[in-house]
Scaffold this motif. Sequence first.
Motif, short mmCIF file in Angstrom:
data_model
loop_
_atom_site.label_atom_id
_atom_site.label_comp_id
_atom_site.label_asym_id
_atom_site.label_seq_id
_atom_site.Cartn_x
_atom_site.Cartn_y
_atom_site.Cartn_z
N LEU A 338 -48.32 32.99 7.55
CA LEU A 338 -47.76 34.09 6.77
C LEU A 338 -46.27 33.92 6.59
O LEU A 338 -45.70 34.31 5.55
N THR A 356 -41.74 42.92 5.52
CA THR A 356 -42.78 42.34 6.39
C THR A 356 -42.83 43.07 7.73
O THR A 356 -41.82 43.60 8.20
N LEU A 375 -54.79 33.53 1.06
CA LEU A 375 -53.41 34.01 1.03
C LEU A 375 -52.76 33.71 -0.31
O LEU A 375 -52.04 34.55 -0.87
N ILE A 379 -51.29 36.57 -2.79
CA ILE A 379 -49.87 36.57 -3.14
C ILE A 379 -49.68 36.43 -4.65
O ILE A 379 -48.87 37.12 -5.27
N LEU A 394 -45.93 43.17 3.40
CA LEU A 394 -46.94 42.37 4.08
C LEU A 394 -46.96 42.79 5.55
O LEU A 394 -45.94 42.68 6.24
N MET A 405 -54.74 42.18 8.07
CA MET A 405 -53.56 41.87 7.27
C MET A 405 -53.63 42.65 5.96
O MET A 405 -54.68 42.67 5.29
N ILE A 407 -51.65 43.37 2.25
CA ILE A 407 -50.65 42.98 1.27
C ILE A 407 -50.62 44.06 0.19
O ILE A 407 -51.62 44.29 -0.51
#
Length: 486
Positions: A338, A356, A375, A379, A394, A405, A407
Amino acid sequence: MRSFRLRIALLSAALAGSAIAGFSLIAWRLIYAAEVNRLDAKLENLVRRSARPRPPNAWPQFADSLPRELETNSETAIALLVVDENNQILYQSNSLDLQPFLPAPPAFLPRRSFDRAALPEGYRAALPEGYRPPPDLNPQITTIATSSGSWRVSATRFPQTRVAIAVSLSVIDQDMAAIRNIFLIAIPGTLLLVVVGAWIVSGSALRPIRRLTTEIQQVTAIGLDQQVSIESTDIEFVELIQVFNQMLKRLERSFKQASRFSGDAAHELKTPLAILQGELEQALQQAEPGSALQQNLSNLLDEVRRLSGIVRKLLLLSLADAGQMNLYKVEIDLSGMLAVTIEDIELIAPDLRVETDIAAGLKVWGDRDLIAQILQNLIVNAVKYNLPNGWIKLQAERQSETVKMTIANASAEVLAIDRARIFDRFYRGDPARTRKVEGVGLGLSLAREIARAHQGNLTLDDTSAGETAFTLTLPIAHNIAQNKDF
């Protein structure tokens, strides 16, 4: 939504309640009529017995026997009136006025005539000359209403007297009240038993439906070959199960054809595209720098690489559909991966603010390339659909046996119809909102399939307006290592 089982129970209770209520009403009326008829028979018998000649001082004794004869313990519930031929009261046991109900006194009561010759010889010899049968005594019975309640009155006349006997209907009312109370207790209890019984019976009848539902829930894209057994199934549900099994066969055949087509097409396109990409790269190197030819070849090479990416994604999706996605699992430092992803965001979208919150030491067990693909897709999606001068958040943390996780990014409002289909293949939402965004709509679908192949998941979160967030969950490394082969 309505419950079929509850409706069956309530309908059974309604039908049973109507039947029981109707039966109770009819039974109550019949019992009341029977009680009144029994009382009338007793009154008539007592009135006939009062026809025996009695001295005036014998009537109190007759009155004292009435409570026992009429089966009541209350002397006030009985009235006796005896009047002679001169309309003088010989005896009155109650203040209740019964004179209006006495038959009118006749000058005399004629005796009945009969045919003496019609009698047998022995009877004729036993009867004296000039014998006439006594007059008919037909007691009149009626109901009267007074301030103290309703009374049943029986009255008749005799040659020397007229007699009226009355009994309060409260005697019957007490018995009927007890019966009514029994009904008021028995009917709700019976209805409760009917509801419980109907609930149990309907549950037993719906058991095949629940079994069929359970088996349907177990059917997945790689389990369409399953068939629901019709053994030990009620005959009423056999046809339903057979139709469902036939539908599964058709779905399996169609799904295999579609999956095979996309897999075969992607596989067949890989080689020509690889050759085409190699030829274009070679031609690009040989072209004069800065020439129009070099620019055209560069544009063609970008398109070929884009097609190669689409083909690779289609091939991965077809493998996921068939349950044949091969994973080369290793321990992955997700926190480090990450961190590299954040650097990529800052390079490709320097105008976006990045926030983050990543826990240290997050490790998962899986295919590094495929996790990187997830990922990358998330993104790229967050950058493509972001607002000018927007932001990306994030977060990553460990929760129990999983790594979670999230996002999130600033974005225009995602419509409800788009939220429902956002993971569909080749679906890109509102064309007015996405027409300037590159892509074919395979990234999110592929990312979710890869996550599920790792026993995780990818979901779209419920967020406020102006924000879009995806949450990726993956099992931690030791959990996978203990339960899966790799």
